[in-house]
Design a protein around this motif. Structure first.
Motif, short mmCIF file in Angstrom:
data_model
loop_
_atom_site.label_atom_id
_atom_site.label_comp_id
_atom_site.label_asym_id
_atom_site.label_seq_id
_atom_site.Cartn_x
_atom_site.Cartn_y
_atom_site.Cartn_z
N THR A 158 0.82 -1.21 0.00
CA THR A 158 0.00 0.00 0.00
C THR A 158 0.85 1.25 0.00
N ALA A 159 1.95 1.24 0.77
CA ALA A 159 2.80 2.42 0.85
C ALA A 159 3.48 2.73 -0.47
N VAL A 160 3.59 1.72 -1.34
CA VAL A 160 4.18 1.92 -2.66
C VAL A 160 3.11 2.38 -3.65
N VAL A 161 1.91 1.81 -3.53
CA VAL A 161 0.83 2.12 -4.46
C VAL A 161 0.32 3.54 -4.28
N THR A 162 0.18 3.97 -3.02
CA THR A 162 -0.44 5.26 -2.75
C THR A 162 0.59 6.27 -2.27
N GLY A 163 0.28 7.53 -2.47
CA GLY A 163 1.12 8.63 -2.01
C GLY A 163 0.40 9.42 -0.94
N LYS A 164 0.67 10.71 -0.86
CA LYS A 164 0.06 11.57 0.14
C LYS A 164 -1.45 11.64 -0.07
N GLY A 165 -2.17 11.61 1.03
CA GLY A 165 -3.62 11.74 0.96
C GLY A 165 -4.32 10.51 0.45
N GLY A 166 -3.60 9.40 0.29
CA GLY A 166 -4.23 8.17 -0.17
C GLY A 166 -4.38 8.08 -1.67
N SER A 192 -1.48 -6.87 -5.66
CA SER A 192 -1.46 -5.44 -5.37
C SER A 192 -2.35 -5.08 -4.19
N SER A 193 -1.78 -4.38 -3.24
CA SER A 193 -2.55 -3.78 -2.16
C SER A 193 -3.00 -2.39 -2.60
N GLY A 194 -3.64 -1.68 -1.70
CA GLY A 194 -3.98 -0.29 -1.98
C GLY A 194 -5.44 -0.01 -2.22
N ALA A 195 -6.26 -1.06 -2.40
CA ALA A 195 -7.67 -0.83 -2.73
C ALA A 195 -8.41 -0.14 -1.58
N VAL A 196 -8.20 -0.61 -0.35
CA VAL A 196 -8.91 -0.02 0.79
C VAL A 196 -8.52 1.44 0.97
N GLY A 197 -7.22 1.73 0.91
CA GLY A 197 -6.77 3.11 1.07
C GLY A 197 -7.26 4.02 -0.03
N LEU A 198 -7.25 3.51 -1.27
CA LEU A 198 -7.71 4.31 -2.40
C LEU A 198 -9.21 4.55 -2.30
N GLY A 199 -9.96 3.50 -1.92
CA GLY A 199 -11.40 3.66 -1.76
C GLY A 199 -11.75 4.62 -0.64
N ARG A 200 -11.00 4.56 0.45
CA ARG A 200 -11.26 5.47 1.56
C ARG A 200 -11.04 6.92 1.13
N GLN A 201 -10.01 7.16 0.34
CA GLN A 201 -9.75 8.52 -0.12
C GLN A 201 -10.88 9.02 -1.01
N ARG A 202 -11.39 8.16 -1.91
CA ARG A 202 -12.47 8.57 -2.81
C ARG A 202 -13.77 8.79 -2.05
N LEU A 203 -14.09 7.92 -1.10
CA LEU A 203 -15.33 8.07 -0.34
C LEU A 203 -15.29 9.30 0.56
N PRO A 216 -1.96 -11.63 -14.43
CA PRO A 216 -3.04 -11.65 -13.45
C PRO A 216 -2.73 -10.66 -12.32
N VAL A 217 -3.70 -9.87 -11.91
CA VAL A 217 -3.54 -8.92 -10.82
C VAL A 217 -4.42 -9.38 -9.67
N PHE A 218 -3.79 -9.91 -8.62
CA PHE A 218 -4.52 -10.46 -7.48
C PHE A 218 -4.70 -9.41 -6.38
N ASN A 219 -5.82 -9.55 -5.68
CA ASN A 219 -6.09 -8.75 -4.48
C ASN A 219 -7.12 -9.52 -3.68
#
Length: 726
Positions: free
Chosen positions: A23-31, A59-70, A151-154
């Motif tokens: 997640t720390a690689v996928v997302t930057g500041k603010g998610g 790939s991680s990052g879905a929860v953090g990205l979704g939280r930022q959008r919501l 394949p992209v697993f999550n």
């Protein structure tokens, strides 16, 4: 871990690779998505795909990205009054559902630009309990890989039966790190790469300056030694989860690398066998010693051994060289056999004839080398020679003496005979040594190093000369400016230029003023008061002013310490103590012994004896100027010989450490480095200089009351000095 070890880890052809992005690689500041970083990773994976590798991405990052959008959507749809109310915590499963589509949309867009097809693979822990599911999963993934699909697993957190998928750590897998490990075993991958926000696994929190990067994880050594920092604030597990997943995969037969997803081309560097990140492998304990030796450990050991070497008599140092010469001749057949293997390997590899010629140790070469070592042994001992002797004032005698530089790092190419020459020169000059020879001479260098170090007595130790076996260790060594004093590259202009541009260490190719006064138990109290007062107060901001007062433990018992402290305190000096002094004197404890106050303040500490003072100075000093106050001439000589500083005084204020007061003309200062200007004038080769002053209680006192004579005195050669003693 050497380059050879890494090649062993990937001995079989790597075909199928699982790459997990945290997640720390996928997302930057603010998610938000870290577009540049993630794009670079996608480019590397696309290149591997086109080169024929089978790539599986977790790939991680879905929860953090979704939280930022919501959160953004919540903000847009809220009135001002709504914003004044406490904000409801967003549901993690809802965040996962929103984020998964956004994350996959990015991957599809990016990989489409790179002409690569991807497939979303959402799985849950419960699914893996079904054998038929696992069989079908394997068949589906294999079919995709045959068609060059990535394949992209999550984990499908949105429908996971876990109560809180981002917190609950139970089940067959519990986060994307453990999912990646499970998939690497299930799909029979050849390699698992876990990308994080740090370079790899450290011995402690990466933010701690004392933590060291572990290049090869050895379960028997490291599992009880590692101290983890805080858990990841972005994802679920952090490094603890990665290590657990890496160990599970590695001991299941899949090599694992934990490395940084921030650094460019780390994935390709891993596949080239370079020492990147931390390697986990079930056979690691067979390749690397359970007791790891780092570059720093080698350099520190070389320095400690060099000090033991310098403490020997001239005859003892000479005998070491004679023993080495004898050992070379005694092991000539073994040395020649190893050299023949190097030559054969170089010829098979197609090296240029000129390089092979330099590599060959021709008949008679060992005898020639042994003769040169004996010749060096018979030369006048270069250590401790009095180069200049000056009467600064009445009863104040100053000597300029030759001294070893410290620890040398020599990087040389091709010629194994250079190892013998360099090692012999280092021993004769009293220096510690780290050697890095060309890989084409690895066998020759190894046997020569063993023969030489085996001939060094245990009182000094074979660690006096360290042999660096991996090219990947050189960048680490070039960062050790605190323990390596001089780098000498012997080779091409390219080699010299590369090293000069890569280090802060002085390079020989084509500071702080932490001054100490040690008051011994055999001092004259009045003299000690004058020297301590002058060293601190004559000019407190000067680099040669006393910053630490060391006192023999007996002076605390007889009350002399209190008298010294009273003198300083009555003159307005603020005192800080070490652990022993602060308790005895009821003064604040210093935060660091390595502190230059440059004001009316200093540190006080109580030591056991002169050896305790020497150890303290070596550990906490800056090798500027240090003084002993004593009437015991034997103790004084121990201090003068063993304190490894640019200027060392007996019964004289540290304030005399000055170009003018030495009679050298204009002020040039004191160099605390151990290159060719240690003090005002340097010397050639592997030696620098030290200053020895012997006085009878003189103080500077603003240069009042002292008449400088600056009279040159005759310097006796060693033979003349011995004859005079007889």
């Amino acid at each position: 871990m050497t380059e050879i070890d890494r090649s062993r880890a990937f001995a079989k052809d790597v075909k199928r690779i699982v790459v997990k992005v945290g997640t720390a690689v996928v997302t930057g500041k603010g998610g938000r998505l870290a577009l540049g970083r993630l794009g670079a990773i996608c480019e590397q994976l696309a290149e591997l795909n086109s080169d024929g590798f089978e790539v599986i991405l977790v790939s991680s990052g879905a929860v953090g990205l979704g939280r930022q959008r919501l959160r953004y959507r919540q903000l847009v749809n809220s009135s001002f009054a709504d914003l004044q109310k406490p904000q409801m915590e967003l549901d993690g499963k809802a965040c996962a559902g929103v984020g998964q589509s956004s994350l996959m949309a990015y991957y599809e867009t990016m990989f489409d630009q790179l002409d690569v097809t991807v497939a979303q693979m959402l799985v849950t822990d419960s699914s893996f309990r079904d054998k038929d599911f696992r069989k079908q999963l394997s068949e589906t993934v294999k079919a995709m890989l045959r068609m060059r699909v990535i394949p992209v697993f999550n984990e499908n957190d949105a429908i996971s039966t876990r109560r809180a998928p981002y917190k609950d750590s139970t089940g067959i897998f519990w986060d994307n790190d453990s999912l990646a490990a499970l998939l690497s075993l299930e799909l029979k991958a050849d390699l698992l790469i876990l990308l994080s926000d740090v370079e790899g696994l450290y011995t402690g929190p990466p933010s701690d300056s004392t933590s060291k990067l572990i290049h090869t994880f050895i379960k028997e050594k490291h599992q009880d030694e590692i101290t983890f920092g805080e858990k990841s604030k972005l994802g679920r597990g952090g490094m603890t989860a990665k290590v657990k997943a890496a160990v599970n995969a590695a001991y299941g037969g899949v090599p694992v690398i934990i490395t940084s997803g921030y650094a460019a081309e780390n994935i390709s560097k891993v596949l080239r066998g370079l020492r990147v990140g931390t390697l986990f492998h079930q056979d690691a304990h067979l390749w690397a010693p359970v007791v790891d030796t780092t570059s720093r450990d080698m350099a520190v050991a070389a320095r400690e051994s060099s000090r033991k070497l310098q403490a020997l008599s001239s005859e003892d140092r000479k005998q070491i060289l004679l023993d080495i010469a004898n050992a070379l001749e005694a092991n000539e057949k073994t040395i020649k056999a190893e050299n023949d293997l190097d030559v054969a390997a170089a010829q098979e590899a197609g090296y240029e004839e000129s390089l092979v010629a330099r590599l060959v140790m021709k008949p008679g070469k060992i005898s020639s080398l042994a003769a040169s070592v004996r010749q060096l042994a018979e030369m006048e001992d270069p250590i401790g020679r009095v180069l200049k002797k000056t009467q600064v004032a009445d009863d104040l005698i100053l000597e300029k003496t030759s001294s070893p530089i410290g620890v040398l790092l020599i990087v040389f190419e091709s010629r194994p005979d250079a190892l013998v020459q360099i090692a012999s020169l280092a021993i004769r000059s009293g220096n510690g040594l780290l050697l890095k020879g060309g890989k084409e001479a690895c066998r020759s260098n190894a046997i020569l190093h063993k023969v030489i170090t085996d001939a060094i007595p245990k009182t000094v130790g074979g660690k006096l000369i360290g042999l660096v076996t991996s090219r990947e260790e050189i960048p680490d060594l070039l960062k050790l400016e605190d323990v390596i004093d001089l780098v000498i590259p012997r080779g091409s202009n390219k080699l010299v230029s590369q090293i000069k541009n890569s280090t802060k260490i002085p390079v020989l190719g084509h500071a702080d003023g932490i001054c100490h006064v040690y008051v011994d138990k055999s001092c004259k109290l009045d003299m000690a008061k004058r020297i301590v007062s002058d060293a601190k107060l004559d000019y407190p901001a000067a680099c040669n002013a006393m910053e630490t007062l060391l006192v023999h433990k007996d002076l605390e018992q007889n009350g002399f310490l209190n008298d010294l402290i009273y003198v300083l305190q009555t003159k307005g000096v603020t005192l800080y103590g070490g652990p022993r002094a602060s308790a005895k004197l009821n003064i604040p404890e210093t935060k660091s012994f390595h502190h230059e106050y440059s004001s009316k303040a200093c540190t006080v500490e109580i030591v056991e004896d002169v050896y305790g003072a020497i150890d303290h100075i070596h550990q906490h000093g800056s090798a500027h100027t240090d003084c002993i106050v004593t009437e015991d001439s034997e103790v004084a000589e121990i201090f003068l010989r063993q304190v490894d500083s640019a200027a060392v005084f007996h019964n004289a204020s540290t304030r005399f450490s000055d170009g003018f007061r030495f009679g050298l003309g204009a002020e040039v200062g004191i160099s605390t480095s151990r290159i060719h200007a240690r003090g005002p004038v340097g010397v050639e080769g592997l030696l620098t200089t030290r200053w020895i002053m012997r006085g009878k209680g003189q103080v500077v006192d603003g240069d009042n009351g002292i008449v400088y004579t600056h009279k040159d005195l005759p310097v006796l050669q060693r033979t003349e000095a011995v004859e005079n003693e007889i």
